[in-house]
Design a protein around this motif. Structure first.
Motif, PDB file in Angstrom:
ATOM      1  N   ALA A 166      99.897  14.751  61.906  1.00  0.00           N
ATOM      2  CA  ALA A 166      99.931  13.740  60.843  1.00  0.00           C
ATOM      3  C   ALA A 166     100.121  12.357  61.460  1.00  0.00           C
ATOM      4  O   ALA A 166     100.821  12.202  62.467  1.00  0.00           O
ATOM      5  N   GLU A 167      99.504  11.343  60.862  1.00  0.00           N
ATOM      6  CA  GLU A 167      99.533   9.995  61.439  1.00  0.00           C
ATOM      7  C   GLU A 167     100.956   9.503  61.662  1.00  0.00           C
ATOM      8  O   GLU A 167     101.288   8.949  62.720  1.00  0.00           O
ATOM      9  N   GLU A 168     101.815   9.700  60.674  1.00  0.00           N
ATOM     10  CA  GLU A 168     103.208   9.234  60.790  1.00  0.00           C
ATOM     11  C   GLU A 168     103.895   9.869  61.997  1.00  0.00           C
ATOM     12  O   GLU A 168     104.597   9.197  62.767  1.00  0.00           O
ATOM     13  N   ASP A 169     103.687  11.177  62.183  1.00  0.00           N
ATOM     14  CA  ASP A 169     104.297  11.866  63.329  1.00  0.00           C
ATOM     15  C   ASP A 169     103.664  11.404  64.637  1.00  0.00           C
ATOM     16  O   ASP A 169     104.366  11.188  65.634  1.00  0.00           O
ATOM     17  N   TYR A 170     102.328  11.231  64.622  1.00  0.00           N
ATOM     18  CA  TYR A 170     101.661  10.869  65.867  1.00  0.00           C
ATOM     19  C   TYR A 170     102.113   9.497  66.362  1.00  0.00           C
ATOM     20  O   TYR A 170     102.317   9.291  67.574  1.00  0.00           O
TER      21      TYR A 170
END
Length: 315
Positions: A166-170
């Protein structure tokens, strides 16, 4: 002198066993992972036939030191290090990418650049660089984490668009990767080394990102000696380095790059011992400590006993 090539323990509460390229990983119920760092050595995603004495101890003890030294940046998976070759930790759900970060143009990135590529994992590199040059700033060049076969280069955009992470995690993984690389760079600079490039792996546990596996070891990182670096670059000389790259170079020089129909060259006892000495040299340089060779006369029994004692304490 025996080396730990593989383990076949039956540990209390054991629910799963996984044999990686270098590590034997035991799952204990749904509580713990027991990672035994063997003396196996891999290159080009192939496990070489001969184990390297004390290599597992070197990797495990370096990783333990740096994991402890980076706890203020990101939590990690470690619970206990009950044996020089063993770490016991939390079970984490791994992200399916490895976060590779490079401060210098070396290894795989140099081979890609030399072949004419100027974009690696979506990152554009300037013209006119030569092997081992310092990059204008560290670049992140992630790879997919393949369960079987070769890891593959991938860009940030692909990771996010394909929903691998997920973008937030990445974005958090990138932030942690840069901070960890900076900390590692500062720590080894005091000991006369340059951290050239390295990789980190992360996983989720208790709703938080954790740093997992090993960090800043010669299997996951490349180091140059700081003294003489500038002169060697100016004179187009090879850098003095402490990493596994010399093993890859030996394999390439002997006609092996992990491709089908290629034969692994013979690893003589002299060559095996020279690899062992290089790993011990890196340990002493990176930690500033004298390496103490653990008793290998019955290493498997020692490891098994220390694991069982630790699991009994943690139960």
């Amino acid at each position: 002198m025996s080396a730990i090539k593989e383990t076949h323990f039956n540990l209390p509460g054991q629910s799963h066993f996984y044999k990686g390229k270098v590590r034997d990983v035991y799952t204990i119920g749904n509580k713990f992972l027991v990672m035994v760092v063997t003396d196996r050595i891999s290159a080009f995603d192939v496990v070489l036939p001969e184990p390297i004495p004390f290599k597992g101890q070197v990797l495990n003890q370096i990783a333990a030191k740096f994991l402890q030294a980076t706890l203020d940046i990101v939590p990690n998976w470690v619970i206990d290090v009950p044996d020089p070759n063993v770490t016991i930790g939390k079970i984490c759900e791994p992200f399916k990418v490895e976060m590779v970060i490079r401060g210098y143009l070396a290894g795989h990135a140099w081979r890609e650049y030399q072949a004419g590529k100027r974009t690696v994992c979506g990152v554009t590199l300037p013209e006119g660089l030569k092997e081992n040059d310092k990059l204008p700033e560290p670049i992140i060049t992630p790879t997919t984490k393949a369960s079987v076969g070769h890891d593959e280069d991938i860009s940030r955009e692909e990771i996010i668009s394909r929903k691998i992470v997920a973008e937030e995690d990445y974005l958090l993984l990138e932030k942690y990767t840069r901070a960890l690389f900076q900390r590692g760079t500062e720590m080894v600079a005091e000991l006369g080394l340059i951290l050239v490039d390295t990789k980190y792996e992360f996983g989720m546990a208790d709703g938080r990102i954790h740093l997992i596996d090993e960090i800043h070891t010669p299997d996951s990182s490349r180091y140059f000696y700081k003294e003489g670096y500038e002169e060697r670059q100016a004179n187009n000389e090879q850098q003095r380095q402490l990493s596994k790259e010399f093993v890859r170079k030996w394999l390439i020089d002997n006609g092996f790059q992990g491709k089908e129909d290629q034969m692994i060259p013979e690893m003589t006892p002299e060559f095996v011992n020279s690899i062992s000495e290089r790993y011990i040299e890196l340990y002493e340089h990176i930690t500033g400590d004298k390496f103490i060779k653990n008793d290998h006369s019955d290493a498997l029994k020692r490891v098994e006993n220390n694991i069982i004692e630790a699991l009994n304490r943690l139960a």
